[in-house]
Design an enzyme around this catalytic site. Structure first.
Site, PDB file in Angstrom:
ATOM      1  N   LYS A  49       0.859  -1.188   0.000  1.00  0.00           N
ATOM      2  CA  LYS A  49       0.000   0.000   0.000  1.00  0.00           C
ATOM      3  C   LYS A  49       0.896   1.240   0.000  1.00  0.00           C
ATOM      4  CE  LYS A  49      -4.066   1.682   2.655  1.00  0.00           C
ATOM      5  NZ  LYS A  49      -4.945   1.347   3.792  1.00  0.00           N
ATOM      6  N   SER A  75      -9.938   1.303   2.418  1.00  0.00           N
ATOM      7  CA  SER A  75      -8.966   2.096   1.696  1.00  0.00           C
ATOM      8  C   SER A  75      -7.883   1.279   0.998  1.00  0.00           C
ATOM      9  CB  SER A  75      -8.308   3.096   2.643  1.00  0.00           C
ATOM     10  OG  SER A  75      -7.504   2.447   3.601  1.00  0.00           O
ATOM     11  N   SER A  79     -10.363  -1.267   6.503  1.00  0.00           N
ATOM     12  CA  SER A  79      -9.656  -0.982   5.247  1.00  0.00           C
ATOM     13  C   SER A  79      -8.890  -2.146   4.655  1.00  0.00           C
ATOM     14  CB  SER A  79      -8.701   0.202   5.432  1.00  0.00           C
ATOM     15  OG  SER A  79      -9.413   1.409   5.391  1.00  0.00           O
TER      16      SER A  79
END
Lengths: 487, 95
Positions: free
Chosen positions: A80, A155, A179
């Site tokens: 990420k 996310s 997330s």
């Protein structure tokens, strides 16, 4: 095809010398070239660095290094866009970081490297992990590999999309209110949020410091266990990481569910759950029962206050954490005549709309005259939510719920209504507030279009071993984790 | 149930975020709605409930107070928008 393998199947081939780490990395790069134009999971990609790491892994294998000592040796894993890896960008999918390059490796990155992983690429996310769809990325949204018109969740949407599109063998994300689990559910992969304090947060873009936790997104439960084992453990650089021993998570897998008590929280089975999600969930509960689990209805009476509590606590913490982005020491600067206007201009221009919305909300709930009414009250309700979990865990070993009330929604559907977007996290949020662990794994598909459905299991604090064992027993008895998106 | 007590300009200023008039109008209305929603917490009786800041309370986590190497000055300055002579350059603060 090489890129379709699970992480454990790949390491078996690497160990046997059937494939090289370089070939595995090239397979991912070829796959990215073929499909990422549609998926848009990768924000940046340093091919030379990736191949260099893979060649180093091949050299280590040739010199006798083993997967017993380095369980991820030669495995390409994406990150990420908020993990610090020395010399690489960490934009948090925000414009405000400009051309930032990390001056150091964060602890998770260092531990994954020590375990032999080939860490490559920054995958997309909602800006500063604020969102449930990746539509809040400053660099354009990612697409769900099962239906490109739909969001991959968020996310950590780029993580889930990159795993589901088979562009990497696993991806590392963060989970502040769902997330990891929510995008894993929407993309049909396995997403694990460890207990707060299980994995170091040093070198991870901080959003809400009492809620953030690092975890893996992978193709199956065994791969998730291997990745957690490589990342978990106490870190003197993170004062909230807990000095508890790390069990061998992967070694514990393989049992059935005899004697396991699963709690069905009645407050989670509300009206408004998509009928196909509800049917898949009910079938999963029956499957667990067939495998020997006892199902007990439990009550979590403060569930309905989770989202409101979260959006006070999380925004308050984010408003403090994101104060560091001031245009002075790193990132983009928009000039002003004095420091005050420089800050306001930099932050006004550099942050996207959702980030501004949350910082302003967080500033408000902490501001003089409102602190007691909002922030302090939310902290008290958080105690009540944690007690719900403690009471439930007195009678059951884990909770079983849907991960998300509905399958992946279409891009644009919720962008003008932030409150509706927040409510898509209704089943995942309480776990972060209580600080316990949770996992989402595939439990079926909708019919038309074919979209993945996620099953969530929530475990006791530091009970990842048992949680993974339960998830693994269910997974191995069902076909869902073997399905792949047609791209 | 919107919250009309919310002054977007005042709070954005506290947060050091410059907003355009359009953003003020849009974010102000949305935040009013969100604050209306979180008022839901007022339904609960929290008398006598301890506030919780962290799920896993660890107190007094200290390290030994000793000198250790840190990243070099050039690396610390490498990402600075403006720098000179080993310093971050900022606008004039006092006349």
């Amino acid at each position: 095809m090489l890129h379709e393998l699970t992480l454990s199947a790949l390491t078996a081939k690497l160990a046997a010398g059937e494939v090289s780490a370089r070939e595995a990395m090239l397979a991912c790069l070829d796959r990215i070239d073929a499909v990422d134009g549609q998926v848009n999971a990768f924000m940046s990609l340093d091919r030379d660095d990736a191949l260099g790491q893979a060649e180093a892994a091949d050299a280590a294998l040739a010199n006798g290094s083993t997967h017993a000592a380095q369980p991820l040796l030669g495995v390409p894993v994406s990150l990420k866009d908020l993990f610090c890896a020395k010399g690489q960008p960490a934009n948090c999918s925000s414009k405000i970081l400009g051309d930032f390059r990390s001056p150091y490796d964060g602890t998770v990155v260092r531990k994954l490297r020590d375990a032999g992983a080939v860490l490559f690429g920054r995958v997309n996310m909602d800006e500063f992990a604020m969102g449930s769809s990746t539509e809040n990325s400053a660099f354009g949204r990612s697409h769900n590999p099962w239906d490109l018109e739909r969001v991959p969740g968020g996310s950590s949407g780029g993580c889930a999309a990159s795993v589901a599109a088979q562009e990497c063998f696993a991806s590392i994300g963060t989970d502040t209110g769902g997330s990891i689990r929510q995008p894993a559910a929407l993309c049909g992969c396995v997403g694990l949020k460890p207990t707060y304090g299980r994995v170091s947060r040093y070198g991870v873009g901080a959003v809400a410091s009492s809620l953030d936790q690092v975890g893996p997104l992978a193709r199956d439960v065994r791969d998730s266990a291997t990745l957690l084992g490589a990342m978990a453990g106490h870190d003197p650089r993170d004062s909230t990481s807990v000095p508890t021993e790390v069990p061998d998570y992967a070694a514990g897998l393989g049992g059935d569910l005899k004697g396991i008590k699963l709690g069905l929280p009645r407050e989670y089975l509300i009206d408004g759950i998509d009928p196909e999600v509800r049917a898949a969930f009910d079938a999963a509960v029956k499957q667990c029962e067939a495998l020997g689990a006892e199902i007990h209805e439990v009550s979590m009476p403060h569930t309905e206050y989770g989202v409101a509590t979260y959006y006070i606590v999380a925004t308050a913490e984010a408003s403090a954490n994101l104060a560091r982005f001031d245009g002075i020491r790193y990132g983009e600067r928009v000039d002003g005549d004095d420091p005050f206007s420089l800050y306001c201009n930099t932050r006004g221009r550099g942050f996207g709309e959702e980030v501004k919305r949350r910082i302003i909300l967080g500033t408000y709930v902490l501001s003089s005259g409102y602190y007691d009414a909002y922030y302090l009250r939310a902290q008290k309700v958080r105690t009540l939510i944690k007690r719900d979990f403690e009471q439930a865990f007195e009678t059951v070993d884990a909770l079983i719920t849907p991960t998300v009330p509905a399958p992946a929604f279409k891009a644009g559907e919720k962008m003008d209504d932030p409150l509706q977007m927040y409510l898509s996290d209704i089943f995942t949020i309480s776990c972060n507030l209580a600080g316990t662990c949770g996992i989402s794994l595939p439990c079926g598909f909708t019919s038309d279009p074919k979209l993945p459905i996620g099953l969530q299991l929530l475990g006791k604090p530091f009970g990842e071993s048992e949680l993974l064992q339960i998830a693994h027993a269910y997974e191995q008895a069902t076909p869902w984790h073997t399905e792949r998106a047609a791209l | 149930m919107a919250n009309n007590d919310f002054d977007i300009r005042y709070v954005a200023n506290l947060a050091r975020i410059a907003l355009s008039p359009d953003e003020e109008a849009k974010l102000g209305a949305q935040l009013g709605d969100i604050l209306g929603y979180v008022k839901k917490l007022e339904e609960l009786d929290v008398a006598g409930v301890e506030p919780m800041a962290h799920a896993v309370p660890l107190a007094n986590v200290l390290r030994a107070d000793e000198v250790r190497p840190s990243i070099p000055q050039e690396a610390a300055l490498a990402n600075a928008p403006k720098q000179a002579n080993g310093l971050f350059i900022v606008p004039k603060i006092v006349e």
